[in-house]
Design a protein around this motif. Sequence first.
Motif, PDB file in Angstrom:
ATOM      1  N   ASP A   1     -13.783 -35.151  18.056  1.00 53.80           N
ATOM      2  CA  ASP A   1     -12.902 -34.046  17.710  1.00 53.80           C
ATOM      3  C   ASP A   1     -12.153 -34.416  16.441  1.00 53.80           C
TER       4      ASP A   1
ATOM      5  N   GLY B   1     -14.527 -25.169  20.459  1.00 48.89           N
ATOM      6  CA  GLY B   1     -13.319 -24.433  20.815  1.00 48.89           C
ATOM      7  C   GLY B   1     -12.583 -23.893  19.610  1.00 48.89           C
TER       8      GLY B   1
ATOM      9  N   ASP C   1      -9.341 -23.889  19.110  1.00 49.89           N
ATOM     10  CA  ASP C   1      -8.288 -24.799  18.660  1.00 49.89           C
ATOM     11  C   ASP C   1      -8.835 -25.846  17.703  1.00 49.89           C
ATOM     12  N   GLN C   2      -9.995 -26.409  18.035  1.00 43.75           N
ATOM     13  CA  GLN C   2     -10.581 -27.433  17.175  1.00 43.75           C
ATOM     14  C   GLN C   2     -10.997 -26.858  15.818  1.00 43.75           C
TER      15      GLN C   2
ATOM     16  N   HIS D   1      -9.765 -24.261  14.318  1.00 45.64           N
ATOM     17  CA  HIS D   1      -8.563 -23.949  13.545  1.00 45.64           C
ATOM     18  C   HIS D   1      -7.821 -25.207  13.106  1.00 45.64           C
ATOM     19  N   ALA D   2      -8.010 -26.299  13.834  1.00 40.52           N
ATOM     20  CA  ALA D   2      -7.386 -27.570  13.460  1.00 40.52           C
ATOM     21  C   ALA D   2      -8.139 -28.275  12.342  1.00 40.52           C
TER      22      ALA D   2
END
Length: 511
Positions: A331, A364, A366-367, A369-370
Motif C-alpha cells: 500500500d 480501494g 482510500d488508497q 486517493h492517498a
Amino acid sequence: MAGLRRDRDELRAETLTDRAPAVERQHALGKRTARERLDLLLDPGSFMEIGMFRRRSEGPDEPAGPRTDGVVTGSGTVDGRTVFVYSQDFTLSGGSLGAAHAAKIHKVMDLALANGAPLIGLNDSGGARIQEGVLALDGYGGIFRRQVRASGVIPQISVVLGPCAGGAAYSPALADVTFMVRGTAQMYLTGPDVVEAVSGRRVTHAELGGAEVHGARSGVATFVHDDEEGCLDDVRYLLSLLPSNYLEPPPAAAARSAAADVRPRLAELVPVEPNRPYDMRTVIAEIADDGEFMEFHEDWAGNVICALARIDGEVVGLVGNQPMVLAGVLDAAASQKAARFVRFCDAFGVPLVTLVDVPGFLPGVDQEHAGVIRHGAKLLHAYCEATVPRIQVILRKAYGGAYIVMDSRSIGADLSLAWPTNEIAVMGAEAAVNVVHRRELAAAADPGALRGVLMTRYAERLTHPYFAAEHGLVDDVIDPADTRAALARGLAALRGKREIAEPRKHANIPL
C-alpha cells in the motif's frame, strides 16, 4: 605558566561541572545529561571535545552566555571506528539553539564529511533561542544544508531523547535513521498550545509527537526504545552494520560456511497454500547469521519488513512482504517505507535481498486517493536506480504490478530465485477466470464446476512453478531448504558488481 595552567584547569573544571538542580530535574524526567549520554554511546576514554569554551557574547555591555552554549560536540570511537557527535544539553538554557550553539554543530558536521565518518546527533532541545531571533533560524538552515550535502556520503543518525520542536524537527527527518525514546522524546513542528489555538483540540506532547506516534503512525521514527541505555546500545549496533562512508564496504564479520548451510525448517515455516498466513520474520531469522536482524520501522507499515542482517558474515538489506499484516499487500505506506530503505542500502553499498510473497497492491478508494500510484512508483524508482547486488526470492505468490515492483528481473534484479511454491501471474487463477471467462460462466448450467475446470487449466498453463523459469524471468527454482546457501553463493558471485550511473544531474524520483 603555572598560574595560567591553574586558571585553565579551574575554568575547565567549572565548565565540566554539572549544575546540580538542573541535573536533578533532568534525571527526574528519566533523562541523562549530555555527557552521560556520550559516555554510553562512545568507547570509554575516546571522546575528544571540540569547542568546550565556546559561548554567546553580544557585546561589552551584555553578559556572556554560559560556556559550551548548551551543546557538547566532538569526536570519539564506537568499536574503534571514528564518529563525530553532538549532544544537546537541556540543563543549560533548555538546550536551545543560538548562533554559537549552531556553529559548534556546523563544525563537527564539516569534520564528519571531510573525514568520511558517521555523524550522530543527540537531540534534547527546546528549539530555537527566541532571544537571538533570525540568527537561530540561520543556524538551523546551516545544519539542514550540511545534512543534505552529507546525504548518501556518510551515515547520519539522529537520536531524539527529549523535546525536538519547530524547525529542529527537520534534522531528524533529514537523517538516514532516527531513534526515539518512549516517554521522554517528543517531536513536532507546532506544539500543543498552537494546535489548540488553531484547531480548538487539546492534545498532550506525547499524543502530538511522542515516540509511539512517530514509530507507528507517521513513520518518522525508525526505531523506538523504552530507555536511553537500550537506545544508545542499538545505535552502536547499527553502526556495526554500516560503513563509515559510501566509498567503504560495510564491515564484514567472519564467514559462516553459509554456502553449504541447509535449512529444512524453511519448508515447514511457509505453508504451501497461498492464502495461509505466516510470519516472514521467521524466514528472515532462518536466512540470517545466528538468526539476528535489525528491523527498521517495526511498528509502521507492517505489511512489509525492512531489515539489516548478515549472511555469511556480509551485511545485507532484506525487504520482504509480511503475510501476517494485510496478507502482505503493498500500500502507500509500505511502498514509502521500502523505497526509503532500498535507497538507504544502495547509498551505502549494502546488497539487497527481496523476499516476495505479494498478492498485489491494496485496492480501494482510500488508497487511490492517498496516491498509492505515486508511492508505489517511489519503490519502483528506488529499485530501478539501485546499483548494489540484488537478489529476488519468490516464496509463493507474486501477482500483478506488485511482482514487478518487488525487484523483478525486468527492473534489474541480478538474480531471481523461486521456490517450487511460486505463482507468478497478472492475478490469481480465480480472479483471472472470472475476468477472462465472464460470459461463459454466466451462461453455464453449472458455473462452479466450469470455474474449477477453467482455474485448473489457467494454473497449468500460466502459473505453474516453472513457467517464469522457462521464459528466463527466474534463474533457478530452488529447494526452500537451500535458500540461505543459494543466497550466500549468489552474494559472493555478485560481490564485484560495478555499474556506472547515467550521466545526469540527478533522477527525479516521484516524491
